[in-house]
Design an enzyme around this catalytic site. Structure first.
Site, PDB file in Angstrom:
ATOM      1  N   ARG A 178       0.860  -1.182   0.000  1.00 49.52           N
ATOM      2  CA  ARG A 178       0.000   0.000   0.000  1.00 49.52           C
ATOM      3  C   ARG A 178       0.901   1.238   0.000  1.00 49.52           C
ATOM      4  O   ARG A 178       1.684   1.434   0.922  1.00 49.52           O
ATOM      5  CB  ARG A 178      -0.884   0.017   1.240  1.00 49.52           C
ATOM      6  CG  ARG A 178      -1.946  -1.070   1.233  1.00 49.52           C
ATOM      7  CD  ARG A 178      -3.007  -0.806   2.270  1.00 49.52           C
ATOM      8  NE  ARG A 178      -3.951  -1.914   2.345  1.00 49.52           N
ATOM      9  CZ  ARG A 178      -4.973  -2.073   1.506  1.00 49.52           C
ATOM     10  NH1 ARG A 178      -5.182  -1.216   0.521  1.00 49.52           N
ATOM     11  NH2 ARG A 178      -5.792  -3.100   1.656  1.00 49.52           N
ATOM     12  N   GLY A 183      -6.991  -1.207  -6.856  1.00 50.04           N
ATOM     13  CA  GLY A 183      -8.287  -0.683  -6.454  1.00 50.04           C
ATOM     14  C   GLY A 183      -8.341   0.838  -6.563  1.00 50.04           C
ATOM     15  O   GLY A 183      -7.623   1.440  -7.379  1.00 50.04           O
ATOM     16  N   ASN A 184      -9.138   1.448  -5.688  1.00 48.24           N
ATOM     17  CA  ASN A 184      -9.360   2.889  -5.787  1.00 48.24           C
ATOM     18  C   ASN A 184      -8.089   3.709  -5.633  1.00 48.24           C
ATOM     19  O   ASN A 184      -7.839   4.641  -6.400  1.00 48.24           O
ATOM     20  CB  ASN A 184     -10.401   3.324  -4.749  1.00 48.24           C
ATOM     21  CG  ASN A 184     -11.809   3.125  -5.278  1.00 48.24           C
ATOM     22  OD1 ASN A 184     -12.045   3.243  -6.486  1.00 48.24           O
ATOM     23  ND2 ASN A 184     -12.744   2.815  -4.406  1.00 48.24           N
ATOM     24  N   GLY A 185      -7.276   3.369  -4.631  1.00 53.26           N
ATOM     25  CA  GLY A 185      -6.028   4.115  -4.403  1.00 53.26           C
ATOM     26  C   GLY A 185      -5.105   3.992  -5.605  1.00 53.26           C
ATOM     27  O   GLY A 185      -4.532   4.983  -6.078  1.00 53.26           O
ATOM     28  N   ASP A 229     -13.632  -5.412  -2.633  1.00 55.14           N
ATOM     29  CA  ASP A 229     -14.649  -4.456  -2.159  1.00 55.14           C
ATOM     30  C   ASP A 229     -15.691  -4.112  -3.240  1.00 55.14           C
ATOM     31  O   ASP A 229     -16.758  -3.608  -2.913  1.00 55.14           O
ATOM     32  CB  ASP A 229     -13.985  -3.150  -1.691  1.00 55.14           C
ATOM     33  CG  ASP A 229     -12.963  -3.384  -0.593  1.00 55.14           C
ATOM     34  OD1 ASP A 229     -12.979  -4.476   0.011  1.00 55.14           O
ATOM     35  OD2 ASP A 229     -12.141  -2.482  -0.346  1.00 55.14           O
ATOM     36  N   ARG A 280     -27.176 -19.590  19.444  1.00 55.64           N
ATOM     37  CA  ARG A 280     -26.497 -18.310  19.651  1.00 55.64           C
ATOM     38  C   ARG A 280     -26.827 -17.295  18.550  1.00 55.64           C
ATOM     39  O   ARG A 280     -27.230 -17.660  17.448  1.00 55.64           O
ATOM     40  CB  ARG A 280     -24.979 -18.518  19.606  1.00 55.64           C
ATOM     41  CG  ARG A 280     -24.418 -19.097  20.884  1.00 55.64           C
ATOM     42  CD  ARG A 280     -22.956 -19.416  20.714  1.00 55.64           C
ATOM     43  NE  ARG A 280     -22.389 -19.843  21.978  1.00 55.64           N
ATOM     44  CZ  ARG A 280     -21.297 -20.590  22.089  1.00 55.64           C
ATOM     45  NH1 ARG A 280     -20.656 -21.003  21.016  1.00 55.64           N
ATOM     46  NH2 ARG A 280     -20.851 -20.913  23.278  1.00 55.64           N
ATOM     47  N   GLY A 332     -14.608  -4.953   3.268  1.00 52.37           N
ATOM     48  CA  GLY A 332     -15.270  -4.187   2.206  1.00 52.37           C
ATOM     49  C   GLY A 332     -14.991  -2.711   2.322  1.00 52.37           C
ATOM     50  O   GLY A 332     -15.528  -1.914   1.548  1.00 52.37           O
ATOM     51  N   GLU A 341     -17.558  -4.326   7.825  1.00 47.67           N
ATOM     52  CA  GLU A 341     -16.573  -3.744   8.755  1.00 47.67           C
ATOM     53  C   GLU A 341     -16.731  -2.221   8.858  1.00 47.67           C
ATOM     54  O   GLU A 341     -16.422  -1.639   9.886  1.00 47.67           O
ATOM     55  CB  GLU A 341     -15.154  -4.084   8.309  1.00 47.67           C
ATOM     56  CG  GLU A 341     -14.777  -3.520   6.948  1.00 47.67           C
ATOM     57  CD  GLU A 341     -13.306  -3.695   6.574  1.00 47.67           C
ATOM     58  OE1 GLU A 341     -12.488  -4.012   7.443  1.00 47.67           O
ATOM     59  OE2 GLU A 341     -12.992  -3.523   5.375  1.00 47.67           O
ATOM     60  N   ARG A 357     -21.829 -14.243  19.862  1.00 51.24           N
ATOM     61  CA  ARG A 357     -20.402 -14.415  19.555  1.00 51.24           C
ATOM     62  C   ARG A 357     -20.058 -13.642  18.289  1.00 51.24           C
ATOM     63  O   ARG A 357     -20.921 -13.399  17.447  1.00 51.24           O
ATOM     64  CB  ARG A 357     -20.080 -15.894  19.296  1.00 51.24           C
ATOM     65  CG  ARG A 357     -20.175 -16.779  20.520  1.00 51.24           C
ATOM     66  CD  ARG A 357     -18.955 -16.594  21.419  1.00 51.24           C
ATOM     67  NE  ARG A 357     -18.914 -17.611  22.466  1.00 51.24           N
ATOM     68  CZ  ARG A 357     -19.551 -17.531  23.622  1.00 51.24           C
ATOM     69  NH1 ARG A 357     -20.303 -16.480  23.892  1.00 51.24           N
ATOM     70  NH2 ARG A 357     -19.443 -18.503  24.520  1.00 51.24           N
TER      71      ARG A 357
HETATM   72  O1  F6P Z   1      -9.422  -3.108  -0.030  1.00 48.81           O
HETATM   73  C1  F6P Z   1      -9.418  -4.445   0.308  1.00 48.81           C
HETATM   74  C2  F6P Z   1      -9.452  -4.630   1.804  1.00 48.81           C
HETATM   75  O2  F6P Z   1      -9.424  -6.009   2.074  1.00 48.81           O
HETATM   76  C3  F6P Z   1     -10.626  -3.966   2.517  1.00 48.81           C
HETATM   77  O3  F6P Z   1     -11.811  -4.698   2.409  1.00 48.81           O
HETATM   78  C4  F6P Z   1     -10.090  -3.871   3.915  1.00 48.81           C
HETATM   79  O4  F6P Z   1     -10.704  -2.814   4.611  1.00 48.81           O
HETATM   80  C5  F6P Z   1      -8.631  -3.598   3.697  1.00 48.81           C
HETATM   81  O5  F6P Z   1      -8.321  -4.054   2.404  1.00 48.81           O
HETATM   82  C6  F6P Z   1      -7.704  -4.263   4.677  1.00 48.81           C
HETATM   83  O6  F6P Z   1      -6.432  -3.774   4.427  1.00 48.81           O
HETATM   84  P1  F6P Z   1      -5.072  -4.453   4.894  1.00 48.81           P
HETATM   85  O7  F6P Z   1      -4.869  -5.702   4.082  1.00 48.81           O
HETATM   86  O8  F6P Z   1      -4.045  -3.415   4.588  1.00 48.81           O
HETATM   87  O9  F6P Z   1      -5.224  -4.760   6.339  1.00 48.81           O
END
Ligand code: F6P
Length: 361
Positions: free
Chosen positions: A78, A115-117, A140, A175, A183, A235, A279
């Site tokens: 990243r 992806g987006n970045g 995502d 449970r 995502g 998440e 849980r």
């Molecule tokens: O962009 C893909 C993704 O898996 C997201 O769904 C998640 O929020 C993020 O990357 C997790 O990032 P890392 O692998 O840097 O922990």
């Protein structure tokens, strides 16, 4: 005349289908230009490798046997877009270095899989004059302008399997099980795997939830004699109060409570409000691991082959896409700074509501 020189990199979080796309693109490039007329240069660890000049000249054999392989043979990292134009302590001018590596390698084109970045930086490099072709990957499914990204459906399959398996243990123990699905800011993966896995409650970032309604939905099932409930929770989801706050403020409050994940907050509240034993399950990076699904292998191959066509036509500054089921391309500048969210009134959400799934709203 010298060989055509094509750089390839994978950037951002990995996913199943990266290698299948690399392979599809490479095979189609060799087919279009001739193996002896092209040199493909694999850049290691995404933009990090482009900045620091870490690469390898690839041979046609490097692209064989990787269709089914998860992860990425090129490595990934990243390298946030927002840091690209900032000179940090290491004094490296990242944009200048990327342009220099491109020039030193005498590249005719750079394929950026991400992806987006990744697309934001790809667009910037394109605006800086490099010949860039993007390929949309991410579990995502949040890249603007494409119906689907490669990696998404493999992750849906894994998410679905997680929910399937949780059903049996939820049933045995009577449970409430709160399953957290990756995502980032978008709810696609949770919506699809939640629907495919038969979740009872689905919580998405696009639909802020009311915890009272979530608890009521669990209680209603218990009152009707259903001895368990399954929640598929994105998440990135938040409740109606948090929705009024800025991101930083939300994070601060969550840290203060010591409950930083969506599932930990929701599970604690359900148990307190209903008394039902609850849980949490966080499959996390498992959703990104392993072999691509058949769907993704096909999509990746189609995307890769289309990128090779763009190269052949000298059509740079575009990213491959699927629009209304057709493989096509979008200008990088049209998609780079946007995110594709789940429309709250889309057919999938409607279908889920039609069969009684609660979104906690
Ligand atoms: O962009 C893909 C993704 O898996 C997201 O769904 C998640 O929020 C993020 O990357 C997790 O990032 P890392 O692998 O840097 O922990």
């Amino acid at each position: 005349m010298g060989k055509l020189r094509v750089g390839m990199l994978t950037s951002g979080g990995d996913c199943p289908g990266l290698n299948a796309t690399i392979r599809g693109a490479a095979k189609a490039i060799y087919e279009a230009f001739g193996e002896d007329k092209v040199e493909i240069i694999g850049i290691h660890d995404g933009y990090h490798g482009l900045i620091h000049g870490v690469y390898k000249s690839m041979q046609p054999s490097d692209f064989s046997g990787i269709l089914t392989q998860g992860g990425t043979i090129l490595g990934t990292k990243r390298t946030p877009f927002k840091m690209m134009q900032i000179i940090e302590d290491d004094k490296v001018d990242k944009v200048k270095e990327m342009k220099e590596t491109y020039k030193d390698l005498k590249l005719d084109c750079l394929f950026t899989l991400g992806g987006n970045g990744t697309h934001k930086t790809a667009n910037m490099l394109s605006e800086e004059g490099l010949n860039v072709i993007g390929l949309p990957k991410t579990i995502d499914n949040d890249i603007f302008g494409t119906d689907v990204t490669f990696g998404f459906h493999s992750a849906v399959d894994i998410g679905t399997e997680v929910i399937d398996r949780i059903h049996t243990t939820a049933n045995s123990h009577s449970r409430v099980m709160v399953i957290e699905i990756m995502g980032n800011k978008a709810g696609w993966l949770t919506l699809y795997s939640g629907l495919a896995g038969g979740a009872d409650i689905i919580l998405l970032p696009e639909i802020p939830y009311d915890i009272n309604k979530v608890a009521q939905a669990c209680q209603k099932r218990a009152d009707a004699g259903r001895n368990f409930s399954i929640l598929a929770v994105a998440e990135g989801c938040f409740d109606i109060e948090e929705a009024k706050l800025k991101k930083k403020e939300r994070a601060r409050l969550r840290a203060e409570q010591g409950l930083t994940t969506a599932t930990s907050r929701i599970a604690k509240e359900i148990q307190t409000m209903t008394g039902l034993e609850t849980r949490t399950v966080v499959p996390g990076h498992m959703l990104r691991g392993g072999s691509p699904s058949a769907y993704d292998r096909i999509l990746a191959t189609q995307f890769g082959a289309h990128a090779a066509q763009l190269l052949k036509n000298g059509k740079y500054g575009y990213t491959v896409a699927m629009v209304d089921g057709k493989i096509t391309e979008n200008p990088l500048g049209d998609v780079a700074m946007k995110t594709k969210f789940v429309p709250v009134d889309c057919k999938m959400v409607k279908t889920a509501r039609d069969i009684g799934i609660s979104f906690g709203d």
